[in-house]
Motif scaffolding. Structure first.
Motif, PDB file in Angstrom:
ATOM      1  N   VAL A  42       6.156   0.702   4.778  1.00  0.00           N
ATOM      2  CA  VAL A  42       6.899   0.957   6.024  1.00  0.00           C
ATOM      3  C   VAL A  42       5.940   0.982   7.220  1.00  0.00           C
ATOM      4  O   VAL A  42       6.290   0.609   8.308  1.00  0.00           O
ATOM      5  CB  VAL A  42       7.729   2.261   5.924  1.00  0.00           C
ATOM      6  N   GLN A  43       4.737   1.444   7.011  1.00  0.00           N
ATOM      7  CA  GLN A  43       3.638   1.513   7.994  1.00  0.00           C
ATOM      8  C   GLN A  43       3.803   2.613   9.044  1.00  0.00           C
ATOM      9  O   GLN A  43       2.838   3.243   9.425  1.00  0.00           O
ATOM     10  CB  GLN A  43       3.378   0.162   8.696  1.00  0.00           C
ATOM     11  N   ALA A  44       5.033   2.850   9.540  1.00  0.00           N
ATOM     12  CA  ALA A  44       5.261   3.943  10.500  1.00  0.00           C
ATOM     13  C   ALA A  44       6.745   4.283  10.486  1.00  0.00           C
ATOM     14  O   ALA A  44       7.564   3.435  10.118  1.00  0.00           O
ATOM     15  CB  ALA A  44       4.839   3.517  11.913  1.00  0.00           C
ATOM     16  N   THR A  87       4.897   3.340  -0.795  1.00  0.00           N
ATOM     17  CA  THR A  87       4.817   2.722   0.535  1.00  0.00           C
ATOM     18  C   THR A  87       3.388   2.771   1.070  1.00  0.00           C
ATOM     19  O   THR A  87       2.509   3.400   0.471  1.00  0.00           O
ATOM     20  CB  THR A  87       5.788   3.418   1.507  1.00  0.00           C
ATOM     21  N   ASP A  88       3.170   2.077   2.184  1.00  0.00           N
ATOM     22  CA  ASP A  88       1.887   2.124   2.904  1.00  0.00           C
ATOM     23  C   ASP A  88       2.148   2.676   4.308  1.00  0.00           C
ATOM     24  O   ASP A  88       3.174   2.351   4.915  1.00  0.00           O
ATOM     25  CB  ASP A  88       1.299   0.721   3.100  1.00  0.00           C
ATOM     26  N   ILE A  89       1.192   3.460   4.788  1.00  0.00           N
ATOM     27  CA  ILE A  89       1.295   4.051   6.132  1.00  0.00           C
ATOM     28  C   ILE A  89      -0.037   3.839   6.853  1.00  0.00           C
ATOM     29  O   ILE A  89      -1.102   3.997   6.246  1.00  0.00           O
ATOM     30  CB  ILE A  89       1.531   5.582   6.035  1.00  0.00           C
ATOM     31  N   TYR A 147      -6.012   3.762  11.095  1.00  0.00           N
ATOM     32  CA  TYR A 147      -6.060   2.479  11.805  1.00  0.00           C
ATOM     33  C   TYR A 147      -7.506   2.047  12.056  1.00  0.00           C
ATOM     34  O   TYR A 147      -8.348   2.836  12.471  1.00  0.00           O
ATOM     35  CB  TYR A 147      -5.317   2.583  13.139  1.00  0.00           C
ATOM     36  N   SER A 148      -7.759   0.776  11.810  1.00  0.00           N
ATOM     37  CA  SER A 148      -9.092   0.212  11.995  1.00  0.00           C
ATOM     38  C   SER A 148      -8.937  -1.115  12.740  1.00  0.00           C
ATOM     39  O   SER A 148      -8.267  -2.024  12.242  1.00  0.00           O
ATOM     40  CB  SER A 148      -9.673   0.007  10.586  1.00  0.00           C
ATOM     41  N   PRO A 149      -9.473  -1.223  13.978  1.00  0.00           N
ATOM     42  CA  PRO A 149      -9.268  -2.462  14.730  1.00  0.00           C
ATOM     43  C   PRO A 149      -9.962  -3.652  14.059  1.00  0.00           C
ATOM     44  O   PRO A 149     -11.113  -3.535  13.662  1.00  0.00           O
ATOM     45  CB  PRO A 149      -9.911  -2.174  16.100  1.00  0.00           C
TER      46      PRO A 149
HETATM   47  N1  SAM Z   1       1.894  -7.312   3.381  1.00  0.00           N
HETATM   48  C1  SAM Z   1       1.891  -5.931   3.254  1.00  0.00           C
HETATM   49  C2  SAM Z   1       2.811  -5.322   4.302  1.00  0.00           C
HETATM   50  O1  SAM Z   1       3.660  -5.952   4.853  1.00  0.00           O
HETATM   51  O2  SAM Z   1       2.663  -4.146   4.575  1.00  0.00           O
HETATM   52  C3  SAM Z   1       0.550  -5.294   3.339  1.00  0.00           C
HETATM   53  C4  SAM Z   1      -0.672  -6.098   3.180  1.00  0.00           C
HETATM   54  S1  SAM Z   1      -2.058  -5.401   3.988  1.00  0.00           S
HETATM   55  C5  SAM Z   1      -3.230  -6.546   3.619  1.00  0.00           C
HETATM   56  C6  SAM Z   1      -2.422  -3.997   2.989  1.00  0.00           C
HETATM   57  C7  SAM Z   1      -2.414  -2.693   3.732  1.00  0.00           C
HETATM   58  O3  SAM Z   1      -3.578  -2.564   4.488  1.00  0.00           O
HETATM   59  C8  SAM Z   1      -1.296  -2.552   4.729  1.00  0.00           C
HETATM   60  O4  SAM Z   1      -0.138  -2.078   4.129  1.00  0.00           O
HETATM   61  C9  SAM Z   1      -1.814  -1.595   5.746  1.00  0.00           C
HETATM   62  O5  SAM Z   1      -1.383  -0.274   5.483  1.00  0.00           O
HETATM   63  C10 SAM Z   1      -3.321  -1.712   5.583  1.00  0.00           C
HETATM   64  N2  SAM Z   1      -3.913  -2.324   6.797  1.00  0.00           N
HETATM   65  C11 SAM Z   1      -3.844  -3.605   7.187  1.00  0.00           C
HETATM   66  N3  SAM Z   1      -4.494  -3.771   8.350  1.00  0.00           N
HETATM   67  C12 SAM Z   1      -4.979  -2.555   8.698  1.00  0.00           C
HETATM   68  C13 SAM Z   1      -5.724  -2.066   9.801  1.00  0.00           C
HETATM   69  N4  SAM Z   1      -6.106  -2.884  10.793  1.00  0.00           N
HETATM   70  N5  SAM Z   1      -6.047  -0.763   9.823  1.00  0.00           N
HETATM   71  C14 SAM Z   1      -5.670   0.070   8.825  1.00  0.00           C
HETATM   72  N6  SAM Z   1      -4.955  -0.330   7.767  1.00  0.00           N
HETATM   73  C15 SAM Z   1      -4.610  -1.629   7.694  1.00  0.00           C
END
Ligand code: SAM
Ligand code: SF4
Length: 455
Positions: free
Chosen positions: A278-280, A316-318, A350-352
């Motif tokens: 969901v991310q947020a 989920t991912d946040i 968060y990491s830019p």
């Molecule tokens: N495709 C998946 C989606 O739609 O959420 C996720 C793939 S991403 C490569 C894997 C996870 O890395 C993401 O769910 C996100 O939480 C984390 N992520 C990606 N970019 C990030 C960033 N700039 N800073 C922190 N976390 C990041």
């Protein structure tokens, strides 16, 4: 996807035997997501096919392959540290061949070559053909190997109990924080029949659980001519004899259709587990993340998933500390987490990432605030996970035994919960009913009750 982790690869290729007299050895180091793990398996399979044996000791290796991830700065720093440490190995043993692949390489070859002149080969993800530049034996490999498709194809004699199968490469979304589309390109679905044939071969090799992979795995098929989608693919793979469990990740909330949910509910091998980042939980943050859905759309999908698939678990991912995320906006994310009570949350600060849209915005949330938000999510999830696991004590669950760790057999439930049990003998690859006796925050202990026959 699962959180960033170093993958201790006790591997298929290592377990396979190399032809008599073969002396050459390779060492492989992988960081990042399951797609990287699948691609490293392909490299291992290729090298073992031409007689290389796996070693965990870089000093012993003739070929060293590093598979990189740059999704977050922390991952990139680990990769840079690892490449740096290989300068010593190259100095002591100039004949060693070093290759770097993964997301760090795409479009960066010239810069990387200047920075790490002792690395012999840089190749982009999936560009396995280029390995021949440092492993000339591959050019002379037998016809089977030469005809391997450009995709991951396990050829090792021992692929293990569970295998990853990439089904779609790249990503068509442009989430403002994410570097993946720049490094993995646009979505390309693998041909339907090729995937089914690969799973059939895996089943014949003894694989019992298959995880279908993609950055947006549920976008599968939209670029194929015949209109078949992930639900159709799950149906076809479910019918493969010997595949007891089927999983897929990572899904995007926008494409989590009713058809897909109803298909998961009826197919016997598809596990009752959904990974849906969901991310947020705040609409303004989601808008700036360019996620293309609202928190209510997400809630609606979870509601449909839970009401259609009995006993389903959801992870989920946040991301916390996204540029401009106010306390109030973060509280909306906490509210969503409290309300949904996920079984697992992968939380990242968060990491830019240079080159992405959000990297042009000020990274204005201080590290201490990101850290405090990260801790709040973790504390909440500890509480939720401990409660979910405690409620399972006394129940009997089916687990597929996939390893032996710290003196105990290890497996996962269909809902992806980790279970350990003590027993003598060889249980690897068995489907076992285990009665849960003890719950901890992140795993369960149990005792085997019966072994289930595998079809
Ligand atoms: N495709 C998946 C989606 O739609 O959420 C996720 C793939 S991403 C490569 C894997 C996870 O890395 C993401 O769910 C996100 O939480 C984390 N992520 C990606 N970019 C990030 C960033 N700039 N800073 C922190 N976390 C990041
Ligand atoms: Fe990155 Fe978004 Fe694509 Fe996931 S959907 S890989 S977070 S751009």
């Amino acid at each position: 996807m699962e959180p960033l982790h170093l993958i201790p690869r006790v591997t298929r290729a290592a377990a396979g035997s190399s032809p008599a007299g073969a002396e050459k050895r390779y060492c492989i180091w992988t960081i990042g997501c399951q797609m990287n793990e699948a691609e490293s398996s392909k490299v291992e399979a290729m090298l073992s096919q031409v007689g290389y044996r796996r070693t965990e000791t870089e000093d012993e290796a003739d070929v060293i392959v590093l598979n990189s991830c740059v999704v977050r700065q922390a991952a990139e720093d680990k990769v840079v540290g690892k490449i740096g440490s290989l300068a010593r190995v190259k100095r002591l043993k100039p004949d060693v061949r070093i290759a770097l692949t993964g997301c760090m390489v795409t479009g960066q070859e010239t810069k990387l070559r200047e920075r790490f002149p002792y690395v012999d080969l840089f190749f982009e993800p999936s560009d396995f053909d280029r390995l021949v530049e440092i492993v000339p034996e591959l050019a002379e490999a037998d016809a089977d190997l030469a005809e391997l498709p450009h995709y991951y194809e396990p050829v090792s004699t021992n692929p293990g109990v569970a295998a990853f199968v990439p089904i779609i490469y790249g990503c068509n979304f442009l989430c403002s924080y994410c570097i993946v589309p720049y490094r993995r390109g646009k979505e390309i679905s693998r041909p339907f029949d090729e995937i089914v044939a690969e799973v059939e071969r895996l089943a014949l090799q003894g694989v019992r659980e298959v995880t279908l992979l993609g950055q947006t795995v549920n976008a599968y098929g939209h670029d194929l001519p015949d209109g078949r989608d992930l639900a159709d693919l799950l149906t076809a793979v479910d019918a493969v004899p010997g595949i007891e469990r089927l999983r897929f990740l990572t899904s995007h909330p926008k494409y989590f259709s009713d058809k897909l949910i109803e298909t998961i509910a009826v197919l016997p091998s598809v596990c009752e587990h959904v990974n849906l980042p969901v991310q947020a939980g705040d609409d303004e943050v989601l808008r700036r993340m360019r996620r293309t859905y609202t928190a209510d759309h997400y809630r609606d999908r979870i509601e449909k998933i839970r009401s259609t698939i009995p006993g389903v678990t959801v992870s989920t991912d946040i991301i916390v500390g996204f540029p401009g995320e106010t306390d109030e906006q973060f509280d909306n994310t906490m509210r969503l987490l409290e309300e949904i009570e996920f079984d697992k949350v992968h939380v990242a600060m968060y990491s830019p990432r240079p080159g992405t849209l959000s990297a042009r915005w000020e990274d204005d949330i201080p590290h201490a605030v990101k850290h405090a938000r990260h801790t709040r999510v973790e504390k909440l999830m500890e509480r939720v996970s401990a409660a979910h696991y405690a409620a399972m004590v006394g129940e009997t669950r089916e687990i597929l035994v996939d390893g032996f760790a710290k003196g105990r057999w290890r497996g996962r439930t269909r809902g992806n919960q980790l279970v350990f049990f003590d027993a003598s003998g060889d249980w690897l690859g068995q489907m076992v009913e285990v009665r849960i006796t003890t719950a901890s925050t992140w795993y369960l202990l149990g005792e085997p009750v019966s072994v289930l026959a595998i079809a």
